[in-house]
Motif scaffolding. Structure first.
Motif, PDB file in Angstrom:
ATOM      1  N   ARG A  15     -18.913   3.030  -6.517  1.00 40.44           N
ATOM      2  CA  ARG A  15     -18.760   1.501  -7.837  1.00 40.44           C
ATOM      3  C   ARG A  15     -16.903   0.913  -7.427  1.00 40.44           C
ATOM      4  O   ARG A  15     -16.368  -0.315  -7.759  1.00 40.44           O
ATOM      5  N   GLU A  16     -16.180   2.067  -7.037  1.00 42.48           N
ATOM      6  CA  GLU A  16     -14.380   1.109  -6.843  1.00 42.48           C
ATOM      7  C   GLU A  16     -14.524   0.723  -5.219  1.00 42.48           C
ATOM      8  O   GLU A  16     -13.740  -0.104  -4.491  1.00 42.48           O
ATOM      9  N   LEU A  17     -15.271   1.035  -4.583  1.00 43.04           N
ATOM     10  CA  LEU A  17     -15.534   0.911  -2.844  1.00 43.04           C
ATOM     11  C   LEU A  17     -14.105   1.671  -2.193  1.00 43.04           C
ATOM     12  O   LEU A  17     -13.633   0.763  -1.468  1.00 43.04           O
ATOM     13  N   MET A  33      -6.349   6.611  -2.233  1.00 44.57           N
ATOM     14  CA  MET A  33      -7.733   6.081  -1.364  1.00 44.57           C
ATOM     15  C   MET A  33      -7.225   5.151  -0.264  1.00 44.57           C
ATOM     16  O   MET A  33      -6.179   4.772  -0.094  1.00 44.57           O
ATOM     17  N   ILE A  34      -7.916   4.804   0.472  1.00 43.88           N
ATOM     18  CA  ILE A  34      -8.624   3.481   1.171  1.00 43.88           C
ATOM     19  C   ILE A  34      -9.603   2.313   0.837  1.00 43.88           C
ATOM     20  O   ILE A  34     -10.536   2.694  -0.195  1.00 43.88           O
ATOM     21  N   THR A  35      -9.620   1.317   0.460  1.00 47.87           N
ATOM     22  CA  THR A  35     -10.406   0.351   0.320  1.00 47.87           C
ATOM     23  C   THR A  35     -11.283   0.009   1.538  1.00 47.87           C
ATOM     24  O   THR A  35     -10.618   0.110   2.663  1.00 47.87           O
ATOM     25  N   ALA A  36     -12.740  -0.412   0.826  1.00 49.14           N
ATOM     26  CA  ALA A  36     -13.416  -0.581   2.099  1.00 49.14           C
ATOM     27  C   ALA A  36     -13.019  -2.130   2.834  1.00 49.14           C
ATOM     28  O   ALA A  36     -13.272  -2.211   3.586  1.00 49.14           O
ATOM     29  N   GLU A  37     -12.493  -2.879   2.093  1.00 47.89           N
ATOM     30  CA  GLU A  37     -11.334  -3.885   2.649  1.00 47.89           C
ATOM     31  C   GLU A  37     -10.591  -3.404   3.541  1.00 47.89           C
ATOM     32  O   GLU A  37     -10.864  -4.680   4.584  1.00 47.89           O
ATOM     33  N   ALA A  38      -9.668  -2.646   3.952  1.00 51.06           N
ATOM     34  CA  ALA A  38      -9.133  -2.193   4.143  1.00 51.06           C
ATOM     35  C   ALA A  38      -9.901  -1.540   5.566  1.00 51.06           C
ATOM     36  O   ALA A  38      -9.547  -1.829   6.793  1.00 51.06           O
ATOM     37  N   LEU A  39     -10.735  -0.763   5.324  1.00 50.98           N
ATOM     38  CA  LEU A  39     -11.302  -0.484   6.499  1.00 50.98           C
ATOM     39  C   LEU A  39     -12.507  -1.150   7.203  1.00 50.98           C
ATOM     40  O   LEU A  39     -11.813  -1.483   8.484  1.00 50.98           O
ATOM     41  N   ASP A  41     -11.673  -4.442   7.498  1.00 47.49           N
ATOM     42  CA  ASP A  41     -10.523  -5.672   8.568  1.00 47.49           C
ATOM     43  C   ASP A  41      -9.680  -5.160   9.138  1.00 47.49           C
ATOM     44  O   ASP A  41      -9.195  -5.218  10.053  1.00 47.49           O
ATOM     45  N   HIS A  42      -9.300  -3.876   9.421  1.00 47.20           N
ATOM     46  CA  HIS A  42      -8.621  -3.163  10.181  1.00 47.20           C
ATOM     47  C   HIS A  42      -8.569  -1.811  11.149  1.00 47.20           C
ATOM     48  O   HIS A  42      -8.427  -1.336  11.658  1.00 47.20           O
ATOM     49  N   PHE A  43     -10.203  -1.448  10.448  1.00 44.71           N
ATOM     50  CA  PHE A  43     -10.786   0.191  11.269  1.00 44.71           C
ATOM     51  C   PHE A  43     -11.990   0.059  11.383  1.00 44.71           C
ATOM     52  O   PHE A  43     -12.971   1.052  12.010  1.00 44.71           O
ATOM     53  N   GLY A  44     -12.607  -1.238  11.589  1.00 39.77           N
ATOM     54  CA  GLY A  44     -14.343  -1.415  12.237  1.00 39.77           C
ATOM     55  C   GLY A  44     -15.553  -0.961  11.523  1.00 39.77           C
ATOM     56  O   GLY A  44     -16.845  -0.870  11.844  1.00 39.77           O
ATOM     57  N   GLY A  85      -3.953  -5.701   3.071  1.00 34.81           N
ATOM     58  CA  GLY A  85      -2.216  -6.228   3.283  1.00 34.81           C
ATOM     59  C   GLY A  85      -1.506  -5.112   3.468  1.00 34.81           C
ATOM     60  O   GLY A  85      -0.585  -5.730   4.539  1.00 34.81           O
ATOM     61  N   TYR A  86      -1.579  -4.230   3.019  1.00 30.71           N
ATOM     62  CA  TYR A  86       0.047  -2.734   3.386  1.00 30.71           C
ATOM     63  C   TYR A  86      -0.438  -2.345   4.968  1.00 30.71           C
ATOM     64  O   TYR A  86       0.496  -2.387   5.487  1.00 30.71           O
ATOM     65  N   VAL A  87      -2.022  -2.113   5.254  1.00 31.33           N
ATOM     66  CA  VAL A  87      -2.205  -2.380   6.408  1.00 31.33           C
ATOM     67  C   VAL A  87      -1.900  -2.827   7.632  1.00 31.33           C
ATOM     68  O   VAL A  87      -1.041  -2.411   8.022  1.00 31.33           O
ATOM     69  N   ARG A  88      -1.759  -4.208   7.470  1.00 34.76           N
ATOM     70  CA  ARG A  88      -1.545  -4.922   8.245  1.00 34.76           C
ATOM     71  C   ARG A  88      -0.196  -5.374   8.182  1.00 34.76           C
ATOM     72  O   ARG A  88       0.786  -5.573   9.281  1.00 34.76           O
ATOM     73  N   PHE A  89       0.764  -5.341   7.011  1.00 39.59           N
ATOM     74  CA  PHE A  89       2.094  -5.413   7.214  1.00 39.59           C
ATOM     75  C   PHE A  89       2.768  -3.890   8.064  1.00 39.59           C
ATOM     76  O   PHE A  89       3.588  -4.241   8.802  1.00 39.59           O
ATOM     77  N   TYR A  90       2.599  -3.113   7.203  1.00 35.06           N
ATOM     78  CA  TYR A  90       2.616  -1.495   8.153  1.00 35.06           C
ATOM     79  C   TYR A  90       2.440  -1.980   9.704  1.00 35.06           C
ATOM     80  O   TYR A  90       3.483  -1.182  10.533  1.00 35.06           O
ATOM     81  N   GLU A  91       1.278  -1.989   9.880  1.00 31.38           N
ATOM     82  CA  GLU A  91       1.015  -2.126  11.484  1.00 31.38           C
ATOM     83  C   GLU A  91       1.926  -3.207  12.283  1.00 31.38           C
ATOM     84  O   GLU A  91       2.090  -3.442  14.032  1.00 31.38           O
TER      85      GLU A  91
END
Length: 96
Positions: A15-17, A33-39, A41-44, A85-91
């Motif tokens: 429901r929340e992806l 939590m980690i979003t599907a979008e972050a996974l 965009d950044h983790f394949g 966005g946070y993963v992009r900024f962090y990395e």
């Protein structure tokens, strides 16, 4: 602040992806939590399907936990949602 991550299988929310996973902060359990979008965009992750998200999480768990540790430190150990966005900024700024 001492932050550890129990090696539990993340919990999928279609429901929340998102995938939910725990952190232990100074002995207290904090849900993260980690979003599907972050996974994706950044983790394949190939898609927001549970199999793809869990595979990406497992493969990149160390990087995900490092970014989560930083976000927990920045928010005073509040429940966190790791977004793309946070993963992009962090990395771009802190990853060694």
């Amino acid at each position: 602040m001492q932050i550890n991550f129990p090696k539990e299988v993340p919990e999928y929310s279609g429901r929340e992806l998102t995938l939910a996973f725990p952190a232990m902060v100074d002995g207290e359990r904090v849900e993260c939590m980690i979003t599907a979008e972050a996974l994706e965009d950044h983790f394949g992750a190939a898609s927001p399907r549970i199999e793809d998200m869990l595979g990406a999480f497992s493969t990149h768990r160390e990087r995900i936990e490092a970014a989560t540790r930083r976000l927990l430190s920045e928010t005073g150990a509040q429940c966190v949602v790791l977004r793309s966005g946070y993963v992009r900024f962090y990395e771009a700024n802190w990853r060694a």
